[in-house]
Structure formats: C-alpha cells, structure tokens
Design a protein around this motif. Structure first.
Motif, PDB file in Angstrom:
ATOM      1  N   ARG A  68      11.743   5.249  -9.211  1.00 27.34           N
ATOM      2  CA  ARG A  68      10.827   4.287  -8.594  1.00 27.34           C
ATOM      3  C   ARG A  68      10.173   3.346  -9.603  1.00 27.34           C
ATOM      4  O   ARG A  68       9.207   2.672  -9.260  1.00 27.34           O
ATOM      5  CB  ARG A  68       9.750   4.986  -7.740  1.00 27.34           C
ATOM      6  CG  ARG A  68      10.302   5.750  -6.537  1.00 27.34           C
ATOM      7  CD  ARG A  68       9.213   6.050  -5.515  1.00 27.34           C
ATOM      8  NE  ARG A  68       9.756   6.730  -4.361  1.00 27.34           N
ATOM      9  CZ  ARG A  68       9.633   8.036  -4.113  1.00 27.34           C
ATOM     10  NH1 ARG A  68       8.963   8.790  -4.965  1.00 27.34           N
ATOM     11  NH2 ARG A  68      10.164   8.578  -3.045  1.00 27.34           N
ATOM     12  N   GLN A  69      10.687   3.250 -10.803  1.00 32.49           N
ATOM     13  CA  GLN A  69      10.102   2.321 -11.775  1.00 32.49           C
ATOM     14  C   GLN A  69      10.278   0.872 -11.347  1.00 32.49           C
ATOM     15  O   GLN A  69       9.489  -0.001 -11.751  1.00 32.49           O
ATOM     16  CB  GLN A  69      10.731   2.540 -13.151  1.00 32.49           C
ATOM     17  CG  GLN A  69      10.368   3.872 -13.789  1.00 32.49           C
ATOM     18  CD  GLN A  69      10.972   4.037 -15.168  1.00 32.49           C
ATOM     19  OE1 GLN A  69      11.139   3.061 -15.907  1.00 32.49           O
ATOM     20  NE2 GLN A  69      11.319   5.256 -15.529  1.00 32.49           N
ATOM     21  N   ASP A  70      11.314   0.592 -10.559  1.00 23.73           N
ATOM     22  CA  ASP A  70      11.540  -0.792 -10.100  1.00 23.73           C
ATOM     23  C   ASP A  70      11.127  -0.982  -8.644  1.00 23.73           C
ATOM     24  O   ASP A  70      11.560  -1.940  -8.000  1.00 23.73           O
ATOM     25  CB  ASP A  70      13.008  -1.180 -10.273  1.00 23.73           C
ATOM     26  CG  ASP A  70      13.941  -0.399  -9.337  1.00 23.73           C
ATOM     27  OD1 ASP A  70      13.521   0.659  -8.801  1.00 23.73           O
ATOM     28  OD2 ASP A  70      15.091  -0.834  -9.153  1.00 23.73           O
ATOM     29  N   GLY A  73       0.814  -1.207   0.000  1.00 24.18           N
ATOM     30  CA  GLY A  73       0.000   0.000   0.000  1.00 24.18           C
ATOM     31  C   GLY A  73       0.849   1.260   0.000  1.00 24.18           C
ATOM     32  O   GLY A  73       0.573   2.222  -0.730  1.00 24.18           O
ATOM     33  N   ILE A  74       1.890   1.263   0.818  1.00 21.82           N
ATOM     34  CA  ILE A  74       2.758   2.445   0.894  1.00 21.82           C
ATOM     35  C   ILE A  74       3.548   2.610  -0.403  1.00 21.82           C
ATOM     36  O   ILE A  74       3.699   3.723  -0.914  1.00 21.82           O
ATOM     37  CB  ILE A  74       3.694   2.344   2.106  1.00 21.82           C
ATOM     38  CG1 ILE A  74       2.863   2.366   3.396  1.00 21.82           C
ATOM     39  CG2 ILE A  74       4.706   3.490   2.100  1.00 21.82           C
ATOM     40  CD1 ILE A  74       3.636   1.955   4.619  1.00 21.82           C
ATOM     41  N   ALA A  75       4.038   1.503  -0.957  1.00 20.84           N
ATOM     42  CA  ALA A  75       4.753   1.589  -2.226  1.00 20.84           C
ATOM     43  C   ALA A  75       3.853   2.157  -3.313  1.00 20.84           C
ATOM     44  O   ALA A  75       4.280   2.988  -4.125  1.00 20.84           O
ATOM     45  CB  ALA A  75       5.274   0.207  -2.626  1.00 20.84           C
ATOM     46  N   GLY A  76       2.598   1.737  -3.316  1.00 24.09           N
ATOM     47  CA  GLY A  76       1.657   2.274  -4.287  1.00 24.09           C
ATOM     48  C   GLY A  76       1.451   3.766  -4.115  1.00 24.09           C
ATOM     49  O   GLY A  76       1.395   4.522  -5.100  1.00 24.09           O
ATOM     50  N   MET A  77       1.354   4.213  -2.867  1.00 27.21           N
ATOM     51  CA  MET A  77       1.183   5.645  -2.624  1.00 27.21           C
ATOM     52  C   MET A  77       2.422   6.447  -3.012  1.00 27.21           C
ATOM     53  O   MET A  77       2.319   7.588  -3.467  1.00 27.21           O
ATOM     54  CB  MET A  77       0.816   5.888  -1.161  1.00 27.21           C
ATOM     55  CG  MET A  77      -0.610   5.493  -0.829  1.00 27.21           C
ATOM     56  SD  MET A  77      -1.153   6.071   0.805  1.00 27.21           S
ATOM     57  CE  MET A  77      -0.180   5.032   1.868  1.00 27.21           C
ATOM     58  N   LEU A  78       3.595   5.860  -2.837  1.00 26.57           N
ATOM     59  CA  LEU A  78       4.814   6.545  -3.262  1.00 26.57           C
ATOM     60  C   LEU A  78       4.802   6.814  -4.766  1.00 26.57           C
ATOM     61  O   LEU A  78       5.402   7.783  -5.236  1.00 26.57           O
ATOM     62  CB  LEU A  78       6.041   5.710  -2.900  1.00 26.57           C
ATOM     63  CG  LEU A  78       6.486   5.789  -1.437  1.00 26.57           C
ATOM     64  CD1 LEU A  78       7.450   4.648  -1.119  1.00 26.57           C
ATOM     65  CD2 LEU A  78       7.155   7.132  -1.149  1.00 26.57           C
ATOM     66  N   LEU A  79       4.100   5.970  -5.514  1.00 22.99           N
ATOM     67  CA  LEU A  79       4.026   6.134  -6.964  1.00 22.99           C
ATOM     68  C   LEU A  79       2.902   7.058  -7.399  1.00 22.99           C
ATOM     69  O   LEU A  79       2.965   7.615  -8.503  1.00 22.99           O
ATOM     70  CB  LEU A  79       3.841   4.767  -7.634  1.00 22.99           C
ATOM     71  CG  LEU A  79       4.983   3.767  -7.464  1.00 22.99           C
ATOM     72  CD1 LEU A  79       4.592   2.422  -8.065  1.00 22.99           C
ATOM     73  CD2 LEU A  79       6.262   4.286  -8.088  1.00 22.99           C
ATOM     74  N   THR A  80       1.877   7.241  -6.566  1.00 22.45           N
ATOM     75  CA  THR A  80       0.675   7.948  -7.027  1.00 22.45           C
ATOM     76  C   THR A  80       0.264   9.136  -6.165  1.00 22.45           C
ATOM     77  O   THR A  80      -0.505   9.976  -6.623  1.00 22.45           O
ATOM     78  CB  THR A  80      -0.522   6.979  -7.087  1.00 22.45           C
ATOM     79  OG1 THR A  80      -0.787   6.460  -5.770  1.00 22.45           O
ATOM     80  CG2 THR A  80      -0.243   5.820  -8.035  1.00 22.45           C
ATOM     81  N   ASP A  81       0.742   9.211  -4.932  1.00 20.07           N
ATOM     82  CA  ASP A  81       0.279  10.236  -3.997  1.00 20.07           C
ATOM     83  C   ASP A  81       1.404  11.227  -3.727  1.00 20.07           C
ATOM     84  O   ASP A  81       2.379  10.905  -3.049  1.00 20.07           O
ATOM     85  CB  ASP A  81      -0.157   9.573  -2.685  1.00 20.07           C
ATOM     86  CG  ASP A  81      -0.835  10.546  -1.732  1.00 20.07           C
ATOM     87  OD1 ASP A  81      -0.506  11.748  -1.759  1.00 20.07           O
ATOM     88  OD2 ASP A  81      -1.682  10.099  -0.939  1.00 20.07           O
ATOM     89  N   PRO A  82       1.299  12.467  -4.241  1.00 23.12           N
ATOM     90  CA  PRO A  82       2.389  13.436  -4.055  1.00 23.12           C
ATOM     91  C   PRO A  82       2.640  13.792  -2.598  1.00 23.12           C
ATOM     92  O   PRO A  82       3.780  14.102  -2.227  1.00 23.12           O
ATOM     93  CB  PRO A  82       1.927  14.655  -4.860  1.00 23.12           C
ATOM     94  CG  PRO A  82       0.446  14.502  -4.995  1.00 23.12           C
ATOM     95  CD  PRO A  82       0.193  13.028  -5.032  1.00 23.12           C
TER      96      PRO A  82
END
Length: 203
Positions: free
Chosen positions: A164-166, A82-91
């Motif tokens: 963060r692409q990987d 969940g946190i990794a997903g937010m790092l990619l989508t949540d500024p």
C-alpha cells in the motif's frame, strides 16, 4: 465494552499479520492482554471474532461518508481519501477488508457490506448528477456498482504490489479517470483539484 474493543484491535492485528487460518485465540488473548476465558466471554469462536472485526470495520468506514457536503462529488473523493488513510493506519479497517475477501464463511457479511457501500455511493452519485457536477448517461446505480469495485481492486493490488505504499497515487489516478469521463466540463478542473489536494498529487 472497553475490553471488547481491546480484543477487537488485537484480533485485527493478528488477522492482518497472518490471516484467519493461522490466527489462534491464544495469540489474540496474549496480544490483548486478557485471558482466553475473558476473550470467549465476548467472542465464543474465532469466526465470531472475525465477524466482529468485519462489523467494526464497516462502522468505521461508513462514518467517513458525508451526504451533506455542498459538493457531492467532492464528498465522494474525500470519503475515499478517508478510507485509504484508514487502510494505512487502522488495523481494524485493513484486517476487516482482508477478512471480508478471504474466506467463504464471511460471504454473507461481505455481501451485505458491499450492498450497503454501493447503495451509499450511488446516493452520492445521484446527488452529484442532480447538482450538475456530473454529466453522464450512466445511472447512479451503475456508477456506484462500478466505482466501489474499482476502489476495492485498486487497494488490493496496491497491498499486493507495494504494501500500500502507492495507495494514495493509485486512488488519485482512479478518480482522475472517473472524473475526466463523467464530470461536467465546467466542474472538472475544480474536482480534479480536489483529487490532487486530497491525495497530495498536486504539481
């Protein structure tokens, strides 16, 4: 409160784009579509604005952790996903973590944030050990105080090397290493399957 949230989102985008030092109140106000006076009403200084982003990031990331999952070890993996997903989508999340590691002014807020994280993750490790999912001579506190910095380091290096692409495969590898070391053998295949499912690394 709605205007305050808009300002925080705008500030996060600016902090993430150029860092704390180069961000200006004028730029944040333009991004938020408010006057500088309206911005100062909610955040008197740039420092208070940055601390506001860090605080909101803390709230958002802590919200993904479940202490009521039937499988505490799975809850740990799902929380990191969940946190990794937010790092990619949540500024707000990505900027808050960047700020918390960027400058000495944020030291107290950063220390409190990591103390809370280590405490919460240690609690989940305690539950996972008690449930028999994990078998290790390490204490829950040692596990929490190691895995939280591991995750922080993984996402930071991913940000530097690939933008963060990987990130997903990197965090998945982290969990494969941890669970291979500490998962009780009869639970290990299931938990490694959870990692593969969560991060899309299944064959």
């Amino acid at each position: 409160m709605e205007r305050r949230a808009v300002i925080l989102e705008a500030a996060a985008r600016e902090f993430e784009r150029v860092g704390f030092a180069a961000t200006t109140i004028a730029a944040v106000a333009r991004e938020a579509g408010v006057s500088q006076g309206a911005l100062h009403f909610h955040f008197p200084t740039k420092l208070s604005l940055a601390l506001g982003v860090i605080d909101e990031q803390n709230v958002r990331t802590f919200d993904v952790v479940s202490h009521h999952d039937a499988s505490p070890a799975e809850a740990l993996v799902r929380a990191s996903r969940g946190i990794a997903g937010m790092l990619l989508t949540d500024p707000v999340v990505s900027a808050g973590i960047r700020l918390s590691l960027e400058r000495g002014e944020f030291g107290a807020a950063t220390a409190a944030f990591y103390d809370q994280w280590i405490g919460g993750i240690s609690d989940l490790f305690r539950l996972a050990i008690a449930s028999g999912e994990l078998r290790t001579d390490l204490t829950p506190e040692q596990l929490g105080a190691t895995v939280v910095p591991m995750f922080t380091g993984v996402q930071l290096v991913s940000a530097v090397r690939t933008g963060r692409q990987d990130l997903f495969p990197a965090v998945a590898t982290m969990w494969r290493m941890v669970l291979t070391a500490v998962a009780e053998p009869r639970h290990r295949p299931r938990l490694l399957g959870v990692v593969a499912d969560a991060f899309g690394t299944a064959d």
